[in-house]
Design an enzyme around this catalytic site. Structure first.
Site, PDB file in Angstrom:
ATOM      1  N   ASP A   1       0.816  -1.225   0.000  1.00 28.70           N
ATOM      2  CA  ASP A   1       0.000   0.000   0.000  1.00 28.70           C
ATOM      3  C   ASP A   1       0.850   1.276   0.000  1.00 28.70           C
ATOM      4  O   ASP A   1       1.583   1.534   0.955  1.00 28.70           O
ATOM      5  CB  ASP A   1      -0.933   0.040   1.209  1.00 28.70           C
ATOM      6  CG  ASP A   1      -1.850  -1.177   1.301  1.00 28.70           C
ATOM      7  OD1 ASP A   1      -1.424  -2.280   0.915  1.00 28.70           O
ATOM      8  OD2 ASP A   1      -2.992  -1.024   1.759  1.00 28.70           O
TER       9      ASP A   1
ATOM     10  N   GLU B   1      -4.676   1.945  -2.827  1.00 32.80           N
ATOM     11  CA  GLU B   1      -5.922   2.360  -2.149  1.00 32.80           C
ATOM     12  C   GLU B   1      -5.753   3.558  -1.230  1.00 32.80           C
ATOM     13  O   GLU B   1      -6.733   4.219  -0.900  1.00 32.80           O
ATOM     14  CB  GLU B   1      -6.528   1.183  -1.368  1.00 32.80           C
ATOM     15  CG  GLU B   1      -5.702   0.787  -0.160  1.00 32.80           C
ATOM     16  CD  GLU B   1      -6.515   0.238   1.005  1.00 32.80           C
ATOM     17  OE1 GLU B   1      -7.729   0.073   0.869  1.00 32.80           O
ATOM     18  OE2 GLU B   1      -5.908  -0.021   2.057  1.00 32.80           O
TER      19      GLU B   1
ATOM     20  N   HIS C   1     -10.488   1.117   0.877  1.00 35.14           N
ATOM     21  CA  HIS C   1     -10.549   2.583   0.821  1.00 35.14           C
ATOM     22  C   HIS C   1     -10.777   3.140  -0.587  1.00 35.14           C
ATOM     23  O   HIS C   1     -10.820   4.353  -0.781  1.00 35.14           O
ATOM     24  CB  HIS C   1      -9.253   3.191   1.399  1.00 35.14           C
ATOM     25  CG  HIS C   1      -9.124   2.977   2.872  1.00 35.14           C
ATOM     26  ND1 HIS C   1      -7.943   2.610   3.471  1.00 35.14           N
ATOM     27  CD2 HIS C   1     -10.043   3.054   3.859  1.00 35.14           C
ATOM     28  CE1 HIS C   1      -8.141   2.477   4.776  1.00 35.14           C
ATOM     29  NE2 HIS C   1      -9.404   2.744   5.034  1.00 35.14           N
TER      30      HIS C   1
ATOM     31  N   HIS D   1      -6.477  -8.384  -0.515  1.00 41.89           N
ATOM     32  CA  HIS D   1      -6.487  -7.249   0.404  1.00 41.89           C
ATOM     33  C   HIS D   1      -7.302  -7.643   1.629  1.00 41.89           C
ATOM     34  O   HIS D   1      -8.544  -7.599   1.602  1.00 41.89           O
ATOM     35  CB  HIS D   1      -7.088  -6.041  -0.309  1.00 41.89           C
ATOM     36  CG  HIS D   1      -6.832  -4.753   0.399  1.00 41.89           C
ATOM     37  ND1 HIS D   1      -5.662  -4.069   0.273  1.00 41.89           N
ATOM     38  CD2 HIS D   1      -7.599  -4.042   1.258  1.00 41.89           C
ATOM     39  CE1 HIS D   1      -5.707  -2.978   1.011  1.00 41.89           C
ATOM     40  NE2 HIS D   1      -6.884  -2.939   1.621  1.00 41.89           N
TER      41      HIS D   1
ATOM     42  N   HIS E   1      -3.062  -4.512   2.780  1.00 40.27           N
ATOM     43  CA  HIS E   1      -4.026  -3.892   3.710  1.00 40.27           C
ATOM     44  C   HIS E   1      -3.467  -3.632   5.105  1.00 40.27           C
ATOM     45  O   HIS E   1      -3.750  -2.584   5.674  1.00 40.27           O
ATOM     46  CB  HIS E   1      -5.327  -4.692   3.843  1.00 40.27           C
ATOM     47  CG  HIS E   1      -6.264  -4.151   4.882  1.00 40.27           C
ATOM     48  ND1 HIS E   1      -6.926  -2.959   4.734  1.00 40.27           N
ATOM     49  CD2 HIS E   1      -6.628  -4.632   6.105  1.00 40.27           C
ATOM     50  CE1 HIS E   1      -7.680  -2.746   5.820  1.00 40.27           C
ATOM     51  NE2 HIS E   1      -7.501  -3.737   6.660  1.00 40.27           N
TER      52      HIS E   1
ATOM     53  N   HIS F   1      -0.472  -2.991   6.078  1.00 40.50           N
ATOM     54  CA  HIS F   1       0.655  -2.051   6.021  1.00 40.50           C
ATOM     55  C   HIS F   1       1.856  -2.550   6.827  1.00 40.50           C
ATOM     56  O   HIS F   1       2.811  -1.794   7.033  1.00 40.50           O
ATOM     57  CB  HIS F   1       0.258  -0.648   6.507  1.00 40.50           C
ATOM     58  CG  HIS F   1      -0.752   0.035   5.624  1.00 40.50           C
ATOM     59  ND1 HIS F   1      -0.889   1.409   5.575  1.00 40.50           N
ATOM     60  CD2 HIS F   1      -1.668  -0.446   4.759  1.00 40.50           C
ATOM     61  CE1 HIS F   1      -1.859   1.729   4.728  1.00 40.50           C
ATOM     62  NE2 HIS F   1      -2.344   0.608   4.226  1.00 40.50           N
TER      63      HIS F   1
HETATM   64 FE   LIG Z   1      -4.036   0.386   2.914  1.00 42.88          FE
HETATM   65 FE   LIG Z   2      -7.009  -1.479   3.174  1.00 42.93          FE
END
Ligand SMILES: [Fe+2]
Ligand SMILES: [Fe+2]
Length: 256
Positions: free
Chosen positions: A8, A39, A68, A149, A174, A176
């Site tokens: 991400d 995202e 997101h 994700h 997702h 991170h």
């Molecule tokens: Fe993210």
């Molecule tokens: Fe996410």
């Protein structure tokens, strides 16, 4: 064939760091295709046409998405027309955009597929059935890269094992936060539970830590601003055998 997957990308600071470092990495590691999760690429969360085009002009070939994606209305029409941007396939069909694309690379074709988890996340269509349906498409190429994700590592590993031998690689996004479980599953599918993120190192998932602390302590709405400071770019490099579609090697890379 070498395919790089990037975790991400958070805000304009993460986008800028990617733009500065991706060209050298591509050259140094003979990378043929770059997939990045976008995202969170817009400042203030979500993705916009501007942040997506910035990533694509920085050396990213395909942008995947997540929970997101639909925060910014200005991205809706863009998702419907973009050549190389996808969103999770298990959203209702009325959602803008598509869940997978086949990228034509001349000699070879690569399917890039985006699926979202349902554990501690939006109650979308079953990820297992959604991916099964996509893999049943008659014209799908042998090389299949899946961005799953999702929040729960158990769900990620389960989907990967379920599809082991039917896809080239599954990488999680997702959270991170990168995981250290990269490897090749018994039937040839490359795997990592989460790639991590591209953004500020001293942050809570890219956000200023003090704002996240405030949110947890007060339970009141807090505007999340992106942190500032030194960045990293977390990725995984998948070496794919073009004749079989299986993964030969997975390497975790973090550029700082
Ligand atoms: Fe993210
Ligand atoms: Fe996410």
């Amino acid at each position: 064939m070498n395919i790089l997957a990037i975790g991400d990308v958070v805000g304009s600071i993460g986008c800028g760091f990617l733009r500065k470092n991706l060209p050298n990495l591509k050259k140094a590691r003979n990378i043929d295709l770059v997939i990045a999760n976008g995202e969170n690429s817009a400042d203030g969360n979500g993705i916009t046409p501007v942040s997506a085009e910035y990533l694509l002009s920085s050396g990213v070939d395909v942008i995947t998405n997540g929970n997101h994606t639909f925060r910014r209305r200005e991205v809706y029409d863009y998702l419907d027309s973009a050549e190389s941007v996808i969103r999770p396939a298990n959203y209702p069909s009325s959602a803008p955009g598509v869940g997978y694309k086949v990228i034509d690379m001349g000699r070879t074709q690569v399917a890039v597929i985006n699926i979202m988890g349902t554990v501690y996340m939006e109650n979308l269509r079953c990820p297992f059935e959604t991916l099964e349906d996509i893999l049943a498409k008659p014209d799908l190429p042998k090389i299949r890269m899946v961005d799953f994700h999702a929040e729960a590592t158990g769900e990620k590993r389960a989907l990967a094992f379920y599809m082991d031998g039917k896809i080239s690689a599954l990488f999680g996004t997702h959270t991170h936060v990168p995981t250290a479980d990269e490897g090749i599953l018994p039937n040839g599918t490359g795997y990592i539970s989460d790639l991590g993120m591209t953004g500020v190192i001293d942050s809570a998932l890219g956000v200023k830590p003090e704002l996240v602390i405030q949110k947890f302590r007060t339970k009141m709405p807090v505007r999340f601003d992106n942190a500032k400071g030194d960045c990293k770019m977390d990725c995984a490099l998948f070496e794919i055998d073009e004749s079989t579609g299986f993964c030969k090697n997975v390497e975790r890379i973090s550029i700082r």
